[in-house]
Design a protein around this motif. Structure first.
Motif, mmCIF file in Angstrom:
data_model
loop_
_atom_site.group_PDB
_atom_site.id
_atom_site.type_symbol
_atom_site.label_atom_id
_atom_site.label_comp_id
_atom_site.label_asym_id
_atom_site.label_seq_id
_atom_site.Cartn_x
_atom_site.Cartn_y
_atom_site.Cartn_z
ATOM 1 N N ASP A 56 0.827 -1.198 0.000
ATOM 2 C CA ASP A 56 0.000 0.000 0.000
ATOM 3 C C ASP A 56 0.866 1.254 0.000
ATOM 4 O O ASP A 56 0.605 2.214 -0.732
ATOM 5 C CB ASP A 56 -0.915 -0.015 1.230
ATOM 6 N N ARG A 95 1.169 4.043 -3.055
ATOM 7 C CA ARG A 95 0.926 5.463 -2.742
ATOM 8 C C ARG A 95 2.112 6.305 -3.182
ATOM 9 O O ARG A 95 1.966 7.349 -3.804
ATOM 10 C CB ARG A 95 0.675 5.601 -1.237
ATOM 11 N N ARG A 96 3.319 5.839 -2.865
ATOM 12 C CA ARG A 96 4.527 6.612 -3.191
ATOM 13 C C ARG A 96 4.773 6.668 -4.694
ATOM 14 O O ARG A 96 5.415 7.596 -5.200
ATOM 15 C CB ARG A 96 5.724 5.978 -2.477
ATOM 16 N N ASP A 119 -7.387 10.776 -2.703
ATOM 17 C CA ASP A 119 -6.226 9.904 -2.508
ATOM 18 C C ASP A 119 -5.268 10.008 -3.690
ATOM 19 O O ASP A 119 -4.048 10.058 -3.519
ATOM 20 C CB ASP A 119 -6.679 8.450 -2.330
ATOM 21 N N TYR A 120 -5.833 10.012 -4.888
ATOM 22 C CA TYR A 120 -4.996 10.107 -6.088
ATOM 23 C C TYR A 120 -4.238 11.432 -6.116
ATOM 24 O O TYR A 120 -3.055 11.470 -6.449
ATOM 25 C CB TYR A 120 -5.878 9.965 -7.327
ATOM 26 N N ASN A 169 -1.413 11.156 -3.674
ATOM 27 C CA ASN A 169 -0.365 10.285 -4.187
ATOM 28 C C ASN A 169 0.442 10.960 -5.286
ATOM 29 O O ASN A 169 1.664 10.776 -5.385
ATOM 30 C CB ASN A 169 -0.974 8.984 -4.708
ATOM 31 N N ARG A 175 -1.461 9.846 8.499
ATOM 32 C CA ARG A 175 -2.214 8.618 8.266
ATOM 33 C C ARG A 175 -2.396 7.758 9.513
ATOM 34 O O ARG A 175 -3.104 6.755 9.488
ATOM 35 C CB ARG A 175 -1.544 7.794 7.158
#
Length: 894
Positions: free
Chosen positions: A269, A273-274, A450-451, A454, A642
């Motif tokens: 995950d 994300r990174r 979220d996108y 990221n 987070r």
């Protein structure tokens, strides 16, 4: 990592089906049927030693009998035949193959030699690329190619789908066809013996026919290759991934809390994300997310404005948003004033906005316009429940121009069944993101948030060396080296605390005593209250045997505590060695929060960093966030946000907020330690006390082993190589030479704008008026493992302005580190002043040091200045590539 010959694989002019058959329902018969009846217009050659004709086609009894070398071979013969067939195809000139055969990795070709290894060895001399083995095959609908044994064709489209599962490939193909979803590429990767996710991401990132890339992943083998390709692809187009196996996949060593807390899925995950990708939980979400991202405008913020013609739907959407970790927009005062003029006095003006069951077209239009222009609103969710007072189709038609011209993303939810279909279509055609329920609309908005996060993380490139502190790396190396020389894997607590202190992490004052009497003496010297802790190389967690006694307020209590600790160790762990006691000053803050900062080594992605709530019950609490090093302050801030404990860090009631910057900086220091010292495989700082005055490490544990690889080679993401920076003073001006960074995008664009038409022609082999977004991204957002760009920068023309780019030298190295392709650009008004020579020499030195065998440069024959520079720097004689292009080579290694 390479895309060599992938163009031939996916755009073949001819296909040979080796193992073609007439036996009904066999793989060979199915593949031949699919290739012949999918719409492919190239030559098709069945190959089988038993027949003269197959499927009304001339059959060839061997590879040698083929009239030409096929561009692509689809092989479905027994495992033992594969290496020989690959070798024969390679000698004939075939450069791509799809191996459908299973079982290669389990069968042996000679003593202890896998057939898969033999297959790869046969392919390597010819650069023949292999998809599979154990693959269902691939489909390229744009050219009608179905080189698979799937039961149906794929529709043409702009989505690329890559799957590691063969069974899932066929199921998804069937599901997508019923939904009308089309593909540019539909690929079953099989066992990933040669072509893997990294290769495919590199290829598809630059494929004009692909708008988004969808992945189904079971596992990753080469983390750095995957991360490098994923980060490059995500800068060009959306990449959405489903990863199976969300539960723990591997048992971690429990020498540290971090090792116990870090589950494999958490690490995946963090990697996704990174890499700037978006993770979906289900395959249906995968396609929905891809469609949403393809239509999404850049989000203006993370707050959602909700408007509905009824309280219930608005509340449902709000619940879904808040419970999902999202937030409502706080409307600006001017927006509230506009809304106030539109709503009856009986309705509240708060978010979500209830416009009433009698809402008119004018009310809907006015509120939607107000929210879409609100500076604090990232996007708007419009919900309409069916009403006899207002026709949904007419409302959608009236709102369409507002949606079309809105600078914000408009999410819509037209409640109802078939009666709402027309309204949904009108909204979708106007540019709205339309969903069947409020919850799905909110879920899509959160995916967009979220996108966005990221993508912001993707732009962060932490440096390889510390900037805000000066670590004492040599002291750490000595402590680690001594432990390894002694045969110890765990550093004692005093040693671990010394390691942290060497990296400027504040630690509690502590001293080591050998006997209870010495404990009493040291406690008196330090000053009460103190804590006494066990030191043992055999016990990972002191608290398991009562090895920690706190709040001691006299010498007698101190010596008694030490004796009791020793008795408990002998009673519960009689074989454990007691090396002494650590006597520490008690941390005085009652308002501090106990945190855990840690590091563990994942078997795939290497070092990972953990942040969460600390204390004795850290595993039971399970509050953790995982990130990949290297970290900088923005990445550390995102990591902290987070974890659930971050809400306490903001302060509450009479407790002041913790010093957030101190926490972020401590994470950066920990990241730097991880990058610098590869022998450290696990580390805990637990607890790290954080309060308004800063942070203080109260306990630490470090596990070390001999380093299998250099420090940065084990990192999944290579840091920005700050050590390659240099300065030059020239005519009273400072010029900084350094590797390029993502934030150099505007400076590079300005450099291009300053070039004359002739220089643009020489550099890009044609006249282009502007650089596309993908060209800018590929140049400024590089992976330093496989590419390098040195830029020459000076301060802006006026104080406070950004740096100005004077020139850039670029080199892309092939995966075998044999050849680097070089190019250079210098501002037109600075040419002939030596800058090109400096940049080129710097690049030559860099490639030579990394062991690259040769450097090549392609130059137009009438580019006299560049030809002269290349020859002066040792490039060999020019070789013609056709169309006026010359190739010059410089040998770097002897």
């Amino acid at each position: 990592m390479t895309v060599r010959n992938l163009d031939i694989l996916f755009k073949p002019r001819s296909v040979a089906v080796i193992g073609a058959s007439r036996r009904a329902q066999s793989v060979g018969a199915t593949v031949l049927h699919n290739v012949l009846h999918g719409g492919y217009t190239g030559m098709v050659y069945p190959v089988n030693p038993k027949y003269d004709r197959l499927a009304e086609q001339k059959n060839y009894r061997s590879v040698a009998a083929l009239p030409e070398a096929p561009d692509l071979a689809v092989i479905c013969t027994p495992p033992a035949t594969i290496p020989g067939l690959i070798a024969e195809l390679g000698r004939r000139g075939t450069r791509s193959a799809v191996v459908l055969t299973t079982g290669l990795a389990r069968n042996k070709d000679g003593p202890e030699r896998e057939l898969q290894t033999a297959m790869l060895a046969a392919a390597k001399p010819h650069l023949l690329r292999i998809l599979g083995p154990n693959s269902v095959g691939m489909l390229v609908p744009g050219i009608g190619l179905n080189a698979s044994f799937a039961h149906t064709n794929a529709l043409p489209g702009k989505l690329a789908f890559l799957s590691q599962s063969g069974a899932l490939t066929t199921a998804m193909l069937d599901w997508a066809r019923t939904k009308g979803i089309g593909f540019s590429h539909f690929v079953s990767l099989g066992d990933l013996a040669d072509i893997d996710f990294g290769d495919m991401l590199d290829y598809l990132a630059n494929d004009a026919g692909t708008s988004a890339i969808l992945l189904y992943i079971e596992s990753i083998r080469d983390a750095r290759k995957f991360m490098s390709a994923a980060r490059a692809a995500s800068r060009n187009k959306p990449v959405v991934v489903v990863k199976s196996g969300r539960g723990p996949e591997a048992a971690h060593a429990v020498a540290s809390h971090t090792g116990a807390l870090t589950a494999s899925d958490d690490v995946y995950d963090a990697a996704f994300r990174r890499a700037g990708m978006l993770r979906a939980n289900t395959l249906e979400e995968l396609f929905s997310a891809a469609e949403m991202l393809a239509r999404l405008k850049p989000l203006a913020g993370e707050g959602l404005g909700i408007m509905a013609n009824g309280g219930g739907p608005g509340v449902l959407a709000t619940d879904a948003l808040v419970l999902g970790g999202g937030k409502l927009a706080a409307f600006d005062a001017s927006t509230l004033a506009r809304i106030d003029a539109l709503l009856p006095r009986s309705l509240a003006r708060a978010n979500p906005i209830d416009m009433g069951g009698d809402a008119s077209v004018a009310r809907f239009s006015g509120v939607l316009e107000a929210l879409s222009q609100d500076p604090n609103t990232g996007a708007v969710l419009l919900i309409h429940a069916p009403s006899a007072l207002l026709d949904s189709d007419a409302l959608a038609q009236s709102l369409a121009p507002i949606i079309r011209n809105a600078r914000r993303n408009i999410f819509t939810n037209w409640l109802g069944g078939e009666a709402a279909e027309t309204a949904r279509r009108i909204s979708r055609d106007a540019g709205a993101l339309t969903f069947d329920t409020p919850e799905r609309a909110v879920q899509a908005f959160q995916a967009a948030v979220d996108y966005r996060r990221n993508q912001q993380m993707l732009m962060e490139v932490p440096p390889s060396v510390a900037q805000s502190f000066v670590p004492d790396t040599e002291t750490v190396r000595k402590l680690v080296g001594q432990a390894l020389a002694d045969g110890r894997e765990a550093l004692g607590e005093p040693e671990a605390m010394a390691v942290l202190a060497a990296y400027d992490i504040p630690v509690v004052e502590a001293r080591v005593a050998r006997t209870p009497e010495q404990v009493a003496e040291l406690a008196q010297m330090i000053g009460f209250p103190v804590a006494v802790k066990l030191i043992s190389p055999d016990l990972a967690h002191k608290s398991d045997v009562g090895g920690v006694v706190l709040d001691i307020r006299s010498p007698a209590q101190a010596s008694m505590a030490a004796r009791q600790i020793a008795e408990r160790v002998h009673l519960h762990r009689p074989g454990a060695r007691l090396a002494g006691f650590s006597v520490q000053r008690m941390a005085g803050s009652e308002s501090g929060v106990e945190l855990i900062l840690g590091m563990a080594t994942d078997p795939v992605f290497g070092p990972v960093i953990l942040f969460g709530q600390g204390g004795v019950a850290v595993e039971a609490i399970g509050d953790r966030a995982i990130g990949l090093p290297p970290l900088n302050l923005p990445l550390a801030r995102e990591l902290v946000s987070r974890a659930r404990i971050s809400k306490l860090l903001a302060g509450y009631r009479h407790w002041p907020a913790a010093d957030h910057e101190a926490i972020y900086l401590t994470l950066v220091k920990l990241s730097q330690l991880v990058c610098d010292v590869p022998e450290i495989v696990e580390l805990d700082i637990n607890p790290l006390r954080a309060d308004a005055h800063g942070v203080l490490a109260l306990d630490a544990r470090i596990v070390v082993r001999e380093a299998p690889a250099p420090a940065q080679a084990r990192l999944a993401i290579r840091p920005y190589p700050k050590q390659l920076e240099s300065r030059l003073e020239s005519n009273g001006q400072t010029i900084v030479f350094r590797p390029i960074r993502p934030e150099d995008t505007q400076a590079y664009n300005d450099l291009f704008s300053s070039m004359t038409a002739e220089d643009v022609h020489f550099r890009y082999f044609g006249l282009i008026r502007s650089l596309s977004r993908s060209q800018l991204a590929r140049t400024t957002q590089i992976d330093y493992d496989r590419a390098m760009s040195f830029v020459a920068m000076t301060p802006g023309d006026t104080p406070g302005t950004e740096e100005r780019m004077l020139g850039i030298a670029q080199a892309i190295v092939d995966p075998d580190n044999f050849c680097a392709e070089y190019a250079i650009t210098v501002r037109s008004d600075l040419q002939g002043k030596g800058l090109g020579r400096i940049l080129t020499t710097k690049m030559i030195d860099y490639c030579r040091q990394r062991g690259t065998a040769e450097m090549v440069v392609y130059i137009l024959s009438d580019n006299r200045r560049m030809l002269t520079l290349a020859r002066h720097l040792g490039f060999g004689e020019a070789e013609s590539e056709g169309d006026g292009v010359l190739r010059l080579t410089l040998r770097l290694q002897h």
